[in-house]
Structure formats: structure tokens, C-alpha cells
Design a protein around this motif. Structure first.
Motif, short mmCIF file in Angstrom:
data_model
loop_
_atom_site.label_atom_id
_atom_site.label_comp_id
_atom_site.label_asym_id
_atom_site.label_seq_id
_atom_site.Cartn_x
_atom_site.Cartn_y
_atom_site.Cartn_z
N SER A 36 2.21 -2.35 -2.49
CA SER A 36 2.94 -1.21 -2.66
C SER A 36 3.67 -0.48 -1.56
O SER A 36 2.97 -0.68 -0.67
CB SER A 36 2.23 -0.22 -3.79
N CYS A 37 4.77 -0.07 -1.78
CA CYS A 37 5.42 0.54 -0.72
C CYS A 37 6.24 1.84 -1.30
O CYS A 37 6.47 1.66 -2.65
CB CYS A 37 6.36 -0.46 0.06
N GLU A 42 11.22 -1.65 1.13
CA GLU A 42 10.79 -2.93 0.84
C GLU A 42 11.07 -3.78 2.07
O GLU A 42 10.05 -4.29 2.16
CB GLU A 42 11.34 -3.51 -0.57
N LYS A 43 11.95 -3.73 2.65
CA LYS A 43 12.29 -4.63 3.63
C LYS A 43 11.39 -4.18 5.02
O LYS A 43 10.82 -5.09 5.60
CB LYS A 43 13.94 -4.29 4.04
N ASN A 46 7.92 -5.60 4.12
CA ASN A 46 7.90 -6.93 4.47
C ASN A 46 7.70 -7.26 5.84
O ASN A 46 6.76 -8.11 6.12
CB ASN A 46 9.10 -7.76 3.88
N ALA A 67 11.19 -1.80 -7.89
CA ALA A 67 11.27 -1.17 -6.59
C ALA A 67 9.96 -0.73 -6.30
O ALA A 67 9.09 -0.58 -7.26
CB ALA A 67 12.21 0.12 -6.35
N LYS A 69 7.62 -2.35 -4.45
CA LYS A 69 6.35 -3.56 -4.66
C LYS A 69 7.04 -4.66 -3.65
O LYS A 69 8.33 -4.99 -3.72
CB LYS A 69 5.93 -4.02 -6.02
N ILE A 70 6.24 -5.34 -2.88
CA ILE A 70 6.52 -6.45 -2.37
C ILE A 70 5.68 -7.62 -2.65
O ILE A 70 4.26 -7.34 -2.92
CB ILE A 70 7.04 -6.37 -0.84
N CYS A 102 3.13 -0.13 4.13
CA CYS A 102 2.35 -0.69 3.08
C CYS A 102 1.29 -0.02 2.66
O CYS A 102 0.26 0.11 3.46
CB CYS A 102 1.88 -2.06 3.81
#
Length: 263
Positions: A36-37, A42-43, A46, A67, A69-70, A102
Motif C-alpha cells: 500500500s502507498c 505508485e511509481k 515501485n 490507486a 496499491k502496487i 511503501c
């Protein structure tokens, strides 16, 4: 976007096809992490996730929708729970800088198709693979010993976000209660394959021995996958009156409006 300018590794865009092409055709095991972020970070999350897990394996981001989550596959990682535990210990000891983007790492021990049979098969696979770590000598035995005539039940809890999902088949749809389904699978597993035949289980939301976690992953074409994790490691869990979740790696950023309230 973001403060981390390093290039991202190539995304996996066809995650559903990857699951379908697995040996089971329904799930992938020991997959990676669902993190989750903050919204629109998100970028950066990652890139940060790749740096945080570089010692354990190669992070390959997966294209998902929505949006905050990654999802990334951790190639070469032998043990997701141990990877997360080392990361949490490193953050708490100061050896690892607390992440900025993160917020939580959910260990995806099984990534399943959103189908009832896939959920059942995926959970059973995780329970069998993790049995040596999940079940200890004396679990469920009277007084913690062995050979008790009236064994105590093995306590557990199930948490799922969301609790129910809609399954579509043959132009019809039905609601699947994930908490009930996962609980039933766990109970049947304990009775048939648990520490000792015939052991019983009991739900305990305040102090469970074993926790089963499930989260949905939105992908293209309005489809979903299900991420499963089973653990008894309290370092990886946050158990509160509001519910049970994976422990936080970092505090969520404060809303500027709330921060200025009352001034």
C-alpha cells in the motif's frame, strides 16, 4: 512524479495469463508483495520497493488498476515472511531507513484467480508449504503437552478486504463470503492434515495462534485476483480492536487540512 528517479524494471502486464499458465492453472505461490502507498505515489513506491527488497531477490512490478496499491513479483526470494521480518527488524533497529512511500508489505504467498476453487486450492497449498512454521509441537494439546484426551482447539482468525466478492459464471453471478470460505478450508485442513488427526479449531480475533489474510487485487478488464497470506509471526501483524492487518512499515502521510485544523 515522486522523489525516486531511478528507472523501473519492465512491468508484467499479463498477470492473469501468468496465473493461468501456472502448474495449477489457478494460482501462483510464493509470488511477492502487495504494497500500500499514498495516492499517486505508485511509481515512487515501485522504485522504493525494489530497493527495499534488492537483497532478497529481483522485484518485477505488475500492472494493476486502482490507486494506492502496487504489486510486485519477487523473483528468487525463498521466503517472503522471512524477507518481511528482516525488513521490519531493520527499520526498527535503524539499519534500514523507514520507507517514504511503501506503507505496508503484504506477503503474497498465493496469488489466486477470483474463483471459489482457486481460493480453496491456493490456501491449501500455502498451509501445506508453511505447515512446519505454522504448527508447533503442543498446538492444540491439553495443557500444551501431548496426548491430551481433551485437546484445546487451535485458534485462528481470518481477515479479508473486502469480505465478499462477486463471482461470475454461466452468465450468472453469486456472492462469495471469503472469510467464511477461508475459515471452512482451514478447519477442514486441520481436521484432516493438521498437527494431529481430529484436532478442532476456534475463532479468536483478539489473540489467534494463526492468522489468514486475504486482499483483492484489481487488474485490467474489471477483473480481480486474490492475494493470500497465512502467518503466526506477531512481528508481521497488527492486531487491534478495529481488526487485523499486516504491520505498518511507515506512518501514512498526514493530511495537510487535518494538520492545520484547530490552529
Amino acid at each position: 512524479e515522486g522523489d525516486l528517479g531511478d528507472p523501473l524494471p519492465r512491468f508484467e502486464y499479463a498477470i492473469e495469463r501468468l496465473v493461468l499458465s501456472s502448474a495449477s492453472g489457478k494460482f501462483l505461490t510464493n509470488f511477492g508483495f502487495l504494497a500500500s502507498c499514498p495516492f499517486r505515489r505508485e511509481k515512487s513506491a515501485n522504485v522504493e520497493a525494489e530497493a527495499l527488497t534488492s537483497a532478497a531477490g529481483t522485484a518485477r512490478p505488475v500492472k494493476i488498476t486502482g490507486a494506492g496499491k502496487i504489486l510486485f513479483q519477487l523473483l528468487g526470494a525463498a521466503d517472503l515472511s522471512a524477507t518481511l521480518e528482516r525488513l521490519v527488524d531493520g527499520i526498527h533497529s535503524g539499519e534500514v531507513e523507514p520507507p517514504k512511500f511503501c506503507l505496508r508489505f503484504f506477503p503474497v504467498q498465493a496469488l489466486c484467480l477470483c474463483e471459489e476453487e482457486a481460493v480453496e486450492a491456493g490456501l491449501l497449498e500455502v498451509l501445506r508449504a508453511e505447515s512446519a512454521r505454522l504448527f508447533r509441537k503442543g498446538d492444540g494439546d491439553e495443557g500444551g503437552g501431548s496426548g491430551g484426551k481433551n485437546p484445546n482447539p487451535i485458534t485462528f482468525a481470518v481477515t479479508s478486504k473486502p469480505r465478499t466478492v462477486t463471482l461470475r459464471c454461466d452468465q450468472a453471478s453469486k456472492e462469495l463470503d471469503l472469510v467464511k470460505k477461508l475459515a471452512n478450508v482451514f478447519e477442514e485442513y486441520i481436521e484432516r492434515e493438521g498437527p494431529a488427526p481430529g484436532h478442532k479449531v476456534a475463532v479468536n480475533l483478539k489473540d489467534p495462534q494463526i492468522v489468514i489474510l486475504c486482499e483483492t487485487v484489481s487488474i485490467a478488464d474489471n477483473k480481480r485476483l486474490l492475494a493470500l497470506c497465512v502467518t503466526r509471526n506477531r512481528k508481521l501483524l497488527q492486531i487491534r480492536s478495529k481488526g487485523i492487518s499486516v504491520c505498518a512499515l511507515a506512518k501514512p502521510p498526514q493530511n495537510p487540512k487535518k494538520k492545520n485544523e484547530g490552529k
